[in-house]
Design a protein around this motif. Structure first.
Motif, PDB file in Angstrom:
ATOM      1  N   LYS A  75       5.483  -7.408 -12.384  1.00  0.00           N
ATOM      2  CA  LYS A  75       4.897  -8.227 -11.321  1.00  0.00           C
ATOM      3  C   LYS A  75       3.732  -7.416 -10.795  1.00  0.00           C
ATOM      4  CE  LYS A  75       9.205 -10.360  -9.778  1.00  0.00           C
ATOM      5  NZ  LYS A  75      10.072 -10.651  -8.621  1.00  0.00           N
ATOM      6  N   GLU A  76       2.582  -8.029 -10.677  1.00  0.00           N
ATOM      7  CA  GLU A  76       1.404  -7.200 -10.410  1.00  0.00           C
ATOM      8  C   GLU A  76       1.457  -6.476  -9.064  1.00  0.00           C
ATOM      9  OE1 GLU A  76      -1.845 -10.571  -9.030  1.00  0.00           O
ATOM     10  OE2 GLU A  76      -1.895  -9.831 -11.079  1.00  0.00           O
ATOM     11  N   GLU A  77       2.259  -6.971  -8.131  1.00  0.00           N
ATOM     12  CA  GLU A  77       2.360  -6.289  -6.842  1.00  0.00           C
ATOM     13  C   GLU A  77       3.111  -4.957  -6.965  1.00  0.00           C
ATOM     14  OE1 GLU A  77       4.527  -8.569  -3.953  1.00  0.00           O
ATOM     15  OE2 GLU A  77       3.577  -7.537  -2.273  1.00  0.00           O
ATOM     16  N   TRP A  78       3.918  -4.821  -8.002  1.00  0.00           N
ATOM     17  CA  TRP A  78       4.793  -3.649  -8.112  1.00  0.00           C
ATOM     18  C   TRP A  78       4.459  -2.790  -9.326  1.00  0.00           C
ATOM     19  CZ3 TRP A  78       7.592  -2.618  -3.999  1.00  0.00           C
ATOM     20  CH2 TRP A  78       7.908  -3.660  -3.138  1.00  0.00           C
ATOM     21  N   LEU A  79       4.198  -1.522  -9.065  1.00  0.00           N
ATOM     22  CA  LEU A  79       3.989  -0.564 -10.144  1.00  0.00           C
ATOM     23  C   LEU A  79       5.156   0.429 -10.118  1.00  0.00           C
ATOM     24  CD1 LEU A  79       2.167   0.699 -12.364  1.00  0.00           C
ATOM     25  CD2 LEU A  79       1.063   2.023 -10.547  1.00  0.00           C
ATOM     26  N   VAL A  80       5.820   0.565 -11.256  1.00  0.00           N
ATOM     27  CA  VAL A  80       6.975   1.463 -11.372  1.00  0.00           C
ATOM     28  C   VAL A  80       6.671   2.429 -12.510  1.00  0.00           C
ATOM     29  CG1 VAL A  80       9.453   1.604 -11.834  1.00  0.00           C
ATOM     30  CG2 VAL A  80       8.520  -0.385 -10.626  1.00  0.00           C
ATOM     31  N   MET A  81       6.705   3.721 -12.240  1.00  0.00           N
ATOM     32  CA  MET A  81       6.392   4.682 -13.315  1.00  0.00           C
ATOM     33  C   MET A  81       6.990   6.041 -12.989  1.00  0.00           C
ATOM     34  SD  MET A  81       2.381   5.251 -12.553  1.00  0.00           S
ATOM     35  CE  MET A  81       1.866   5.912 -10.963  1.00  0.00           C
ATOM     36  N   LEU A  82       7.174   6.848 -14.017  1.00  0.00           N
ATOM     37  CA  LEU A  82       7.653   8.212 -13.816  1.00  0.00           C
ATOM     38  C   LEU A  82       6.599   8.979 -13.026  1.00  0.00           C
ATOM     39  CD1 LEU A  82       9.178   9.292 -17.262  1.00  0.00           C
ATOM     40  CD2 LEU A  82      10.323   8.268 -15.296  1.00  0.00           C
TER      41      LEU A  82
ATOM     42  N   THR B 114      -1.554  -3.345  -2.898  1.00  0.00           N
ATOM     43  CA  THR B 114      -2.298  -4.330  -2.117  1.00  0.00           C
ATOM     44  C   THR B 114      -3.142  -5.166  -3.084  1.00  0.00           C
ATOM     45  OG1 THR B 114      -4.208  -2.874  -1.871  1.00  0.00           O
ATOM     46  CG2 THR B 114      -2.473  -2.698  -0.184  1.00  0.00           C
ATOM     47  N   PRO B 115      -3.618  -6.334  -2.619  1.00  0.00           N
ATOM     48  CA  PRO B 115      -4.509  -7.131  -3.477  1.00  0.00           C
ATOM     49  C   PRO B 115      -5.731  -6.332  -3.951  1.00  0.00           C
ATOM     50  CG  PRO B 115      -3.757  -8.444  -1.623  1.00  0.00           C
ATOM     51  CD  PRO B 115      -3.260  -7.035  -1.383  1.00  0.00           C
ATOM     52  N   GLU B 116      -6.254  -5.473  -3.084  1.00  0.00           N
ATOM     53  CA  GLU B 116      -7.430  -4.669  -3.471  1.00  0.00           C
ATOM     54  C   GLU B 116      -7.061  -3.685  -4.588  1.00  0.00           C
ATOM     55  OE1 GLU B 116      -6.347  -4.869  -0.186  1.00  0.00           O
ATOM     56  OE2 GLU B 116      -7.758  -6.483   0.259  1.00  0.00           O
ATOM     57  N   GLU B 117      -5.905  -3.069  -4.466  1.00  0.00           N
ATOM     58  CA  GLU B 117      -5.482  -2.101  -5.491  1.00  0.00           C
ATOM     59  C   GLU B 117      -5.235  -2.796  -6.832  1.00  0.00           C
ATOM     60  OE1 GLU B 117      -3.309   1.237  -2.650  1.00  0.00           O
ATOM     61  OE2 GLU B 117      -2.203  -0.556  -3.224  1.00  0.00           O
TER      62      GLU B 117
ATOM     63  N   THR C 148      -5.055   3.096  -9.677  1.00  0.00           N
ATOM     64  CA  THR C 148      -4.001   2.319  -9.010  1.00  0.00           C
ATOM     65  C   THR C 148      -3.048   1.667 -10.009  1.00  0.00           C
ATOM     66  OG1 THR C 148      -5.468   0.393  -8.872  1.00  0.00           O
ATOM     67  CG2 THR C 148      -5.397   1.868  -6.958  1.00  0.00           C
ATOM     68  N   SER C 149      -3.270   1.922 -11.287  1.00  0.00           N
ATOM     69  CA  SER C 149      -2.313   1.514 -12.314  1.00  0.00           C
ATOM     70  C   SER C 149      -1.599   2.747 -12.895  1.00  0.00           C
ATOM     71  CB  SER C 149      -3.050   0.745 -13.429  1.00  0.00           C
ATOM     72  OG  SER C 149      -2.134   0.158 -14.324  1.00  0.00           O
ATOM     73  N   GLY C 150      -1.882   3.922 -12.343  1.00  0.00           N
ATOM     74  CA  GLY C 150      -1.275   5.158 -12.851  1.00  0.00           C
ATOM     75  C   GLY C 150      -1.896   5.633 -14.156  1.00  0.00           C
ATOM     76  N   ARG C 151      -3.104   5.178 -14.433  1.00  0.00           N
ATOM     77  CA  ARG C 151      -3.785   5.598 -15.664  1.00  0.00           C
ATOM     78  C   ARG C 151      -4.661   6.820 -15.373  1.00  0.00           C
ATOM     79  NH1 ARG C 151      -5.892  -0.459 -16.728  1.00  0.00           N
ATOM     80  NH2 ARG C 151      -6.719   0.077 -14.679  1.00  0.00           N
ATOM     81  N   ILE C 152      -4.677   7.724 -16.335  1.00  0.00           N
ATOM     82  CA  ILE C 152      -5.474   8.935 -16.150  1.00  0.00           C
ATOM     83  C   ILE C 152      -6.955   8.580 -16.216  1.00  0.00           C
ATOM     84  CG2 ILE C 152      -5.265   9.526 -18.638  1.00  0.00           C
ATOM     85  CD1 ILE C 152      -5.663  11.955 -15.634  1.00  0.00           C
ATOM     86  N   ARG C 153      -7.704   9.057 -15.198  1.00  0.00           N
ATOM     87  CA  ARG C 153      -9.123   8.736 -15.128  1.00  0.00           C
ATOM     88  C   ARG C 153     -10.000   9.976 -15.138  1.00  0.00           C
ATOM     89  NH1 ARG C 153      -9.946   3.600 -13.301  1.00  0.00           N
ATOM     90  NH2 ARG C 153     -12.089   3.977 -14.011  1.00  0.00           N
ATOM     91  N   LYS C 154      -9.454  11.102 -14.675  1.00  0.00           N
ATOM     92  CA  LYS C 154     -10.273  12.319 -14.621  1.00  0.00           C
ATOM     93  C   LYS C 154      -9.340  13.514 -14.574  1.00  0.00           C
ATOM     94  CE  LYS C 154     -13.867  14.434 -11.758  1.00  0.00           C
ATOM     95  NZ  LYS C 154     -14.624  14.303 -10.502  1.00  0.00           N
ATOM     96  N   GLY C 155      -9.716  14.587 -15.247  1.00  0.00           N
ATOM     97  CA  GLY C 155      -8.878  15.781 -15.221  1.00  0.00           C
ATOM     98  C   GLY C 155      -8.178  15.990 -16.558  1.00  0.00           C
ATOM     99  N   PRO C 156      -7.338  17.047 -16.632  1.00  0.00           N
ATOM    100  CA  PRO C 156      -6.809  17.465 -17.931  1.00  0.00           C
ATOM    101  C   PRO C 156      -5.641  16.643 -18.471  1.00  0.00           C
ATOM    102  CG  PRO C 156      -6.009  18.922 -16.197  1.00  0.00           C
ATOM    103  CD  PRO C 156      -6.984  17.979 -15.543  1.00  0.00           C
TER     104      PRO C 156
ATOM    105  N   GLY D 210       0.799  -1.225   0.000  1.00  0.00           N
ATOM    106  CA  GLY D 210       0.000   0.000   0.000  1.00  0.00           C
ATOM    107  C   GLY D 210       0.830   1.272   0.000  1.00  0.00           C
ATOM    108  N   LYS D 211       2.147   1.141   0.173  1.00  0.00           N
ATOM    109  CA  LYS D 211       3.008   2.331   0.227  1.00  0.00           C
ATOM    110  C   LYS D 211       3.751   2.527  -1.092  1.00  0.00           C
ATOM    111  CE  LYS D 211       2.421   3.120   4.677  1.00  0.00           C
ATOM    112  NZ  LYS D 211       1.351   4.010   5.053  1.00  0.00           N
ATOM    113  N   ALA D 212       4.087   3.778  -1.343  1.00  0.00           N
ATOM    114  CA  ALA D 212       4.872   4.108  -2.533  1.00  0.00           C
ATOM    115  C   ALA D 212       6.090   4.910  -2.087  1.00  0.00           C
ATOM    116  CB  ALA D 212       4.038   4.931  -3.508  1.00  0.00           C
ATOM    117  N   ILE D 213       7.209   4.700  -2.747  1.00  0.00           N
ATOM    118  CA  ILE D 213       8.363   5.559  -2.511  1.00  0.00           C
ATOM    119  C   ILE D 213       8.667   6.297  -3.814  1.00  0.00           C
ATOM    120  CG2 ILE D 213       9.350   4.077  -0.723  1.00  0.00           C
ATOM    121  CD1 ILE D 213      11.494   3.278  -2.886  1.00  0.00           C
ATOM    122  N   THR D 214       9.413   7.376  -3.673  1.00  0.00           N
ATOM    123  CA  THR D 214       9.825   8.140  -4.848  1.00  0.00           C
ATOM    124  C   THR D 214      11.344   8.106  -4.905  1.00  0.00           C
ATOM    125  OG1 THR D 214       7.941   9.608  -4.522  1.00  0.00           O
ATOM    126  CG2 THR D 214       9.671  10.378  -6.010  1.00  0.00           C
TER     127      THR D 214
END
Ligand code: FES
Length: 170
Positions: free
Chosen positions: A103-110, A76-79, A141-149, A58-62
């Motif tokens: 790996k589905e547990e890990w999302l890595v993106m700019l 998390t499994p829910e995310e 939770t996949s870093g995909r744009i869903r709302k906004g500009p 559930g945590k993210a680091i930068t």
């Protein structure tokens, strides 16, 4: 407003203004660095190894990679379930979750909003992914744009798993 409420608001305002300031600087510096002939110290940063063993679910680091923020999120499994159940046709920039992760547990993106380059806030927004406070873009939770500009999803950089506890970005 109670005492803790005030504190939270102050923290949010600090985070938002810091983000805008950092990006204002970053937007002018990033293209400049890209154009320079890199010396050895810059070349050394062409790849970045990240120890991911301490990141709680559930945590993210930068982390910084080539001067850019990269989010590493342990989902998390829910995310993961939330990211997978989205219908592609409902997305502004249709990408399957499984095409954005190794790996589905890990999302890595700019960690750069695709609107005008602010750094979005983790675990925020209407889709419980990221929220960009600059002009209100919501990412899932996949870093995909869903709302906004913002026009596109946050970008997934080249990376690989060196072992179960280490990723190499770049
Ligand atoms: S820079 Fe993120 S919404 Fe505009």
């Amino acid at each position: 407003m109670d005492k803790s409420g005030k504190k939270n608001r102050r923290e949010f305002l600090f985070t938002a203004s810091y983000t805008v300031g950092a990006v204002g600087l970053g937007a002018t510096i990033w293209p400049f660095i890209d154009q320079m002939n890199p010396d050895s110290s810059v070349k050394a940063l062409a790849t970045t190894e990240v120890d991911i063993s301490q990141i709680e679910p559930g945590k993210a680091i930068t982390v910084l990679w080539r001067g850019k923020p990269v989010f590493v999120k342990r989902r998390t499994p829910e995310e993961i379930a939330d990211a997978k159940k989205v219908k592609l046709e409902s997305l502004k920039h249709p990408e399957k979750d499984e095409d954005r992760v190794k790996k589905e547990e890990w999302l890595v993106m700019l960690g750069i909003c695709t609107h005008l380059g602010c750094v979005p806030l983790s675990n925020k927004g209407e889709y419980n992914g990221w929220f960009c406070p600059c002009h209100g873009s919501h990412y899932d939770t996949s870093g995909r744009i869903r709302k906004g500009p913002a026009p596109t999803n946050m970008e997934v950089p080249k990376y690989e798993f060196v072992d179960n506890n280490t990723i190499k970005i770049g």
